[in-house]
Design a protein around this motif. Structure first.
Motif, mmCIF file in Angstrom:
data_model
loop_
_atom_site.group_PDB
_atom_site.id
_atom_site.type_symbol
_atom_site.label_atom_id
_atom_site.label_comp_id
_atom_site.label_asym_id
_atom_site.label_seq_id
_atom_site.Cartn_x
_atom_site.Cartn_y
_atom_site.Cartn_z
ATOM 1 N N ASP A 59 5.004 -22.448 -71.515
ATOM 2 C CA ASP A 59 5.916 -21.869 -72.510
ATOM 3 C C ASP A 59 7.389 -22.063 -72.119
ATOM 4 O OD1 ASP A 59 6.296 -20.680 -74.998
ATOM 5 O OD2 ASP A 59 6.441 -18.663 -74.146
ATOM 6 N N LEU A 60 7.657 -23.085 -71.314
ATOM 7 C CA LEU A 60 9.037 -23.384 -70.914
ATOM 8 C C LEU A 60 9.723 -24.308 -71.913
ATOM 9 C CD1 LEU A 60 8.384 -23.845 -67.114
ATOM 10 C CD2 LEU A 60 9.717 -22.013 -68.178
ATOM 11 N N VAL A 61 8.939 -25.030 -72.683
ATOM 12 C CA VAL A 61 9.470 -25.921 -73.717
ATOM 13 C C VAL A 61 8.784 -25.558 -75.030
ATOM 14 C CG1 VAL A 61 9.499 -28.308 -74.569
ATOM 15 C CG2 VAL A 61 10.095 -27.830 -72.202
ATOM 16 N N ILE A 62 9.607 -25.418 -76.054
ATOM 17 C CA ILE A 62 9.090 -25.159 -77.392
ATOM 18 C C ILE A 62 9.412 -26.387 -78.239
ATOM 19 C CG2 ILE A 62 9.261 -23.701 -79.438
ATOM 20 C CD1 ILE A 62 10.175 -21.441 -77.503
ATOM 21 N N PRO A 63 8.373 -27.120 -78.650
ATOM 22 C CA PRO A 63 8.621 -28.313 -79.474
ATOM 23 C C PRO A 63 8.768 -27.929 -80.949
ATOM 24 C CG PRO A 63 6.298 -28.155 -78.960
ATOM 25 C CD PRO A 63 6.967 -26.998 -78.279
ATOM 26 N N HIS A 73 12.944 -27.766 -77.116
ATOM 27 C CA HIS A 73 13.877 -26.667 -76.874
ATOM 28 C C HIS A 73 13.470 -25.938 -75.596
ATOM 29 C CE1 HIS A 73 15.565 -26.666 -81.050
ATOM 30 N NE2 HIS A 73 14.422 -27.298 -81.263
ATOM 31 N N LEU A 74 14.446 -25.566 -74.796
ATOM 32 C CA LEU A 74 14.183 -24.787 -73.589
ATOM 33 C C LEU A 74 13.881 -23.341 -73.960
ATOM 34 C CD1 LEU A 74 14.257 -24.379 -70.469
ATOM 35 C CD2 LEU A 74 16.686 -23.873 -70.730
ATOM 36 N N ASN A 75 12.874 -22.776 -73.332
ATOM 37 C CA ASN A 75 12.586 -21.348 -73.413
ATOM 38 C C ASN A 75 12.725 -20.808 -71.993
ATOM 39 O OD1 ASN A 75 11.754 -18.773 -73.958
ATOM 40 N ND2 ASN A 75 9.589 -19.297 -74.090
ATOM 41 N N ALA A 76 13.828 -20.156 -71.698
ATOM 42 C CA ALA A 76 14.095 -19.680 -70.342
ATOM 43 C C ALA A 76 13.450 -18.323 -70.046
ATOM 44 C CB ALA A 76 15.605 -19.599 -70.110
ATOM 45 N N LEU A 77 12.823 -17.695 -71.025
ATOM 46 C CA LEU A 77 12.240 -16.366 -70.799
ATOM 47 C C LEU A 77 11.184 -16.343 -69.697
ATOM 48 C CD1 LEU A 77 12.066 -14.976 -74.435
ATOM 49 C CD2 LEU A 77 13.692 -14.392 -72.629
ATOM 50 N N PRO A 78 10.290 -17.341 -69.598
ATOM 51 C CA PRO A 78 9.331 -17.304 -68.482
ATOM 52 C C PRO A 78 10.011 -17.404 -67.109
ATOM 53 C CG PRO A 78 8.522 -18.751 -70.207
ATOM 54 C CD PRO A 78 9.949 -18.396 -70.552
#
Length: 107
Positions: A59-63, A73-78
């Motif tokens: 879940d670090l990248v959201i396509p 897209h970067l997902n920095a929450l994890p």
């Protein structure tokens, strides 16, 4: 997916230097898969896609698909969750140990 298996997926994804470089590449703005391939000419498209799959599973990248392009897209929450759970707690402990050591050497 349990929180432990999510953490394991994040650690696995971050363990690879190329994947960390890919996250750095999309840190400020999303990139298409093609643009990521151009940024990493030493890897073929298939390898870039394999790394993206590992990052997605963590879940670090959201396509996002826009027409024929796939934007990553970067997902920095994890990463923030890992920091909150592991790094910040251990950093606080290390600082208290260093502070105590400094007190002993000065006293």
């Amino acid at each position: 997916m349990s929180s432990e298996s999510i953490e394991n997926a994040v650690f696995k994804a971050l363990a690879n230097g190329k994947r960390r470089q890919m996250l750095d590449a999309i840190k400020h703005a999303p990139l298409t898969t093609g643009a990521l391939c151009e940024k990493f000419p030493e890897m073929d498209r298939c390898t870039v896609m394999q790394h993206l799959k590992v990052l997605e599973e963590a879940d670090l990248v959201i396509p996002r698909k826009e027409g024929r392009e796939r934007w990553n897209h970067l997902n920095a929450l994890p990463i923030q969750a890992i920091h909150d759970r592991w790094i910040s707690q251990y950093a606080g402990h290390a600082m208290s140990v260093l502070s105590a050591l400094k007190g002993e050497t000065e006293g």
